[in-house]
Design an enzyme around this catalytic site. Sequence first.
Site, mmCIF file in Angstrom:
data_model
loop_
_atom_site.group_PDB
_atom_site.id
_atom_site.type_symbol
_atom_site.label_atom_id
_atom_site.label_comp_id
_atom_site.label_asym_id
_atom_site.label_seq_id
_atom_site.Cartn_x
_atom_site.Cartn_y
_atom_site.Cartn_z
ATOM 1 N N GLU A 15 -24.328 59.709 -95.336
ATOM 2 C CA GLU A 15 -24.654 61.129 -95.187
ATOM 3 C C GLU A 15 -25.877 61.166 -94.293
ATOM 4 O OE1 GLU A 15 -26.311 64.180 -95.059
ATOM 5 O OE2 GLU A 15 -26.808 64.221 -97.198
ATOM 6 N N LYS A 23 -32.228 52.293 -104.191
ATOM 7 C CA LYS A 23 -33.456 52.082 -103.416
ATOM 8 C C LYS A 23 -33.950 53.443 -102.935
ATOM 9 C CE LYS A 23 -36.300 50.751 -100.039
ATOM 10 N NZ LYS A 23 -36.544 52.105 -99.491
ATOM 11 N N CYS A 43 -31.288 67.707 -94.091
ATOM 12 C CA CYS A 43 -30.300 67.179 -93.145
ATOM 13 C C CYS A 43 -29.380 68.278 -92.651
ATOM 14 C CB CYS A 43 -29.516 66.049 -93.789
ATOM 15 S SG CYS A 43 -28.856 66.487 -95.393
ATOM 16 N N GLU A 59 -32.375 66.207 -83.829
ATOM 17 C CA GLU A 59 -32.765 66.651 -85.168
ATOM 18 C C GLU A 59 -34.288 66.541 -85.287
ATOM 19 O OE1 GLU A 59 -31.436 64.168 -88.441
ATOM 20 O OE2 GLU A 59 -31.164 65.948 -89.683
ATOM 21 N N GLY A 73 -28.168 54.812 -90.295
ATOM 22 C CA GLY A 73 -26.778 54.771 -90.743
ATOM 23 C C GLY A 73 -25.916 53.932 -89.817
ATOM 24 N N GLY A 91 -29.587 59.335 -94.982
ATOM 25 C CA GLY A 91 -30.774 59.162 -94.153
ATOM 26 C C GLY A 91 -30.448 59.455 -92.705
ATOM 27 N N SER A 92 -31.187 58.850 -91.818
ATOM 28 C CA SER A 92 -31.041 59.183 -90.404
ATOM 29 C C SER A 92 -29.780 58.550 -89.828
ATOM 30 C CB SER A 92 -32.259 58.703 -89.622
ATOM 31 O OG SER A 92 -32.209 57.297 -89.491
ATOM 32 N N THR A 93 -29.283 59.167 -88.765
ATOM 33 C CA THR A 93 -28.085 58.662 -88.108
ATOM 34 C C THR A 93 -28.328 57.266 -87.538
ATOM 35 O OG1 THR A 93 -27.191 60.845 -87.658
ATOM 36 C CG2 THR A 93 -26.508 59.087 -86.181
#
Lengths: 822, 331
Positions: free
Chosen positions: A266, A192, A300, A398, A249, A244-246
């Site tokens: 990641e 995706k 990232c 971030e 995640g 992607g973003s924390t």
Amino acid sequence: MQIAEIFETMTYGPAPEAAGPAREWLAARAPALGLFLDNRMVPPSTGEHIESTNPATGEPLIGIARAGSADVDAAVAAARRAAADWRRTPGHARARHLYALARQVQKHARLLAVLETLDNGKPIRESRDLDVPLVARHFYHHAGWAQLLETEFAGYEALGVVGQIVPWNFPLLMLAWKVAPALAAGNTVVLKPARFTSITAVAFAEIAARAGLPPGVLNVVTGDGQTGAMLVEHAGVDKIAFTGSTEVGRGIRRSTAGSGKRLSLELGGKSPFVVFDDADLDSAVEGVVDAIWFNQGQVCCAGSRLLVQEGVAAGFLERLRERMETLRVGDPLDKGIDIGAIVAPSQLETIRGLVDRACSEGIQMWQPSWACALPDGCFFPPTLFSDVPPAAEIARVEVFGPVLAATTFRTKSEAVALANNTGYGLAASVWSENVGMALDAARAIKAGTVWVNATNLFDAAAGFGGLRESGFGREGGREGMYEYLKPRWPGRVRAAVTATATGREPISEAAGDGSQDGAANGHGASNGRATGGFEATVASMPPIDRTPKLFVGGKQARPDSGYSRLVFAADSTVLGEVGEGNRKDLRNAVEAAHASPWGAMTGHARAQVLYYLAENLSLRTREFAERLRRMDGRPAEVATTEVERTIERLFAYAAWADKFGGRVQGTPMPGLTVAVHEPIGVVAVVADDTCPLLQFVSLVAPALAMGNAVVAVPSSRHPLAATDLYQVFETSDVPAGAVNVVTGNVDLLAGVLAGHDDVAAIWYAGSDDGARRVELESAGNLKRVWIVSRPRRDWFDPVQGEGEEFLREATQVKNIWVPAAG
Amino acid sequence: MTTTILPVPTVPGLGLEERNPGIPLDLGWVREVRVNRPAVERRAATLPARRSVKREWQAAWLLRAITAIDLTTLAGDDTPGNVRRLCAKARRPVRSDILEGLGAADLGITVAAVCVYHNLVSTAVEALAGSGIPVAAVSTGFPAGQIPHRLKLAEIEASVGAGAAEIDIVVSRARVLRGEWRDLYEEVREFRAACGPAHLKTILATGELGTLRNVGMASLVCMMAGADFIKTSTGKESVNATLPVGLVMARAIRDYHRQTGHAVGFKPAGGIRTAKSSLDWLILMKEELGDGWLRADRFRLGASGLLTDIERQLEHHLTGRYAAAHRHPMV
């Protein structure tokens, strides 16, 4: 412009990359791309499309299919259909497929690069010189792993169907990082891509189909976050790999909890860029450019926190500002552009918001003189905040934009402390001409990748990934392959193993079940105190009361609760009592673990302790065997065998303690890329009832061998094996805090440990429901979770109960890149 | 030996506003030089890929490159005949029909200088009379520099006496390799004094200095000693002008300028043969030192064959057809 005029002004002028072929590619597929299932482009069941736009101009490029649940079902089904054949395809044949993909990427390199730049806004120089060549490199490298799989990963097999979700910052490169190892290992994929940047994924899938990849091996479903969520939650997926973003995640960690799906994440970062006063400052300035102005800072692992030694800070920032003046922002298709377009207006707003808030916090902001004259479109100038205190939002959050936060430090230890003062742990860059200091800092900074006198170097041969809230798992290299493999045990799914001629203990589903034991063994103890056994010294005197306590910080500690819990023998008599540990005991245990000197000891020194443990345990073999016998009512010789196996296991990890340090990676760079197997830190271990002594040691010993400090919760039913063992710890030179034992209600304690933000990993053996709760709670700090009991193990079996798998779980790979003179 | 700061004579026609007078040797500064070779090589490798000049810009930049060329012949078989031909080419480096086509006929395009051995200086001076093109002489026992110091001074004086306006000296590599910075400083100071009004280009012979840090330190010492230009190579070493070396030297120039306010020029020499490489050098100058280092007063390209390739590219720009070397007047 006239040549004579340019001769005087010496300006650069425009240098546009021709976008013709890419635009023709889009036109041929207008108005919309479909999904890619079974090697065919198909329209989405929803009939809906999302417009993909060029962020540099706002022009619509093409429609992107919005996949619905029926489409995700179909894609997973296609992947499932293909899975068995693909897994059985010989490694050499899979290698040929991956090799073909690498070649195809090279043959269509410019088309892919231009499409990427149109869709994402990144400078053509980067998509052309970095993204696409690295994509090809990943497929070449993993063609090699496919070729070598059967020998290099003997005893492992593919997971099955893998769901992969990639971000918009490196759309095609992240595809390659995920697809290449998955396919090499024999998995099939449902990918995706990100909603802003799906075009190159579809283009790649077309190319792959044309290159002869079998139908169903690679499927692409496009759409927005909802499509991604459908994939994550799909019951037919064996693993989710997400970049992607924390925050997203964390959500995936929660929504996959208890599902049995493997997971690699990641996530975000706030990576430090450390400049010591003996660095090549001009080169370090250039490093900053590559660290934070690469890909508009939408990286990232962007070096977004600049830490400069105080004595050179003013001069360094002066050089940096001079350099920022010569950066060029503009049309991403121009070959002479350093900073292209931000991916989407929403991202631009996020960046502006963070920058505005930092300014209003009173932090000093600087932008180049030309920053006010940016072209129209989604652009943001390179931005430097200086004297940023660690408490400032801009130092912690971030940004995912071209924004740098600079701070000074005084000493190396302060630099390391500042570098580690973050929830993240993705990457770091260290600049010094003193190789000793640089490597020392590189070891001390908590990150998955550290570049010495370099930044943002990537290669397929070196795993990339983070720790802490930057996620877990690695992409690339040998370490990355394990993310797509699982141990293959002969007869892996089985209820019981019969005892072998060597006297190995059966894993019996009933072994921990106290309901069917006592009568069979016939040891009728009236008060739970020792009777019979090896030394039939039944005295007429009452036995001396034994009071196992908790073991925290090298000392026996009474439980905070002031309560004890009864421990029953196999015959339902009371075998003893152990402390009822609670959250405060665990808090103390985790603090003691962090204070332990264990991790700083050498592998050799750790081995000595583990050998000594084995030696001291062997002196008490009979005592432990008798304890085991009484716990679960097994024959004395089996109990003795468990103790002997435990001693053997301690020897095994003593042996490993100085033999799993890492390796040198085959990156195409003069110098060294070293994969260091570092301890994770504080590891929580929660054991279940099978083989109470052997399992406990099988979990604690590898964690110790690799330098972790352990907080262990022994099984609810049979904790005495562990509490007896702490007496052995006490006599074996185990440093304070290296192992801590807290007894009590296992599920309750496991929940506390899983939710403890200063515990870096948790190994859990227990019920599926317990596993689900551990995985759910772990989302807080995104600690690594290993469900040891999934599938059930035969602890007596050295393949299932010992070895490399345990060492890998006990370590994290840090790749340290040290370029050397070429 | 003297270390006094010299007066600052200027040479008319060179466009130099102010010469670098040098400064007292600052050993602390020299030893602070740090150069990380892999990082420098990375920057050098990506620099030409980060900037691109196309179409009219490329033509204009190539014309600019021509004006920076020290058109050079340094061969054992040089005679007055081939040097006179070289000087003729220096005056008219590009076919006039091409210049007209480019709208550059009035720009007065000539090369920056003609560079020869001492024995050919007077020939070149004569051949270039009235053109405003200075003659540069390689000197001090070029290329190895392994002759007595007094002979080096004598050679400089002789060349200046013969009309050379620029002297390209070679440093004693041994001084660099042994870290004898004070000796190197004194040596170059004396060369500078011997030059008088002639401009001093110090050739570091970077291919023989071992490390980029040595290149950086030697660059600083030469500038402290009063070099007008620092130059990479003689063209006779096995490795000559490379972008990493150029980057280190350019950064040294920038440092020296930042600290002292004195602008020193840069001359890469040796191995520069293609139009594309001349653009790379100009890009390096513009990016690392700024627009002030794009003209002949602070930038030279030591080359011989380069000019022909630039001519071919200019013709291609004009006609859209690929050009042949034989259609351009040879040296």
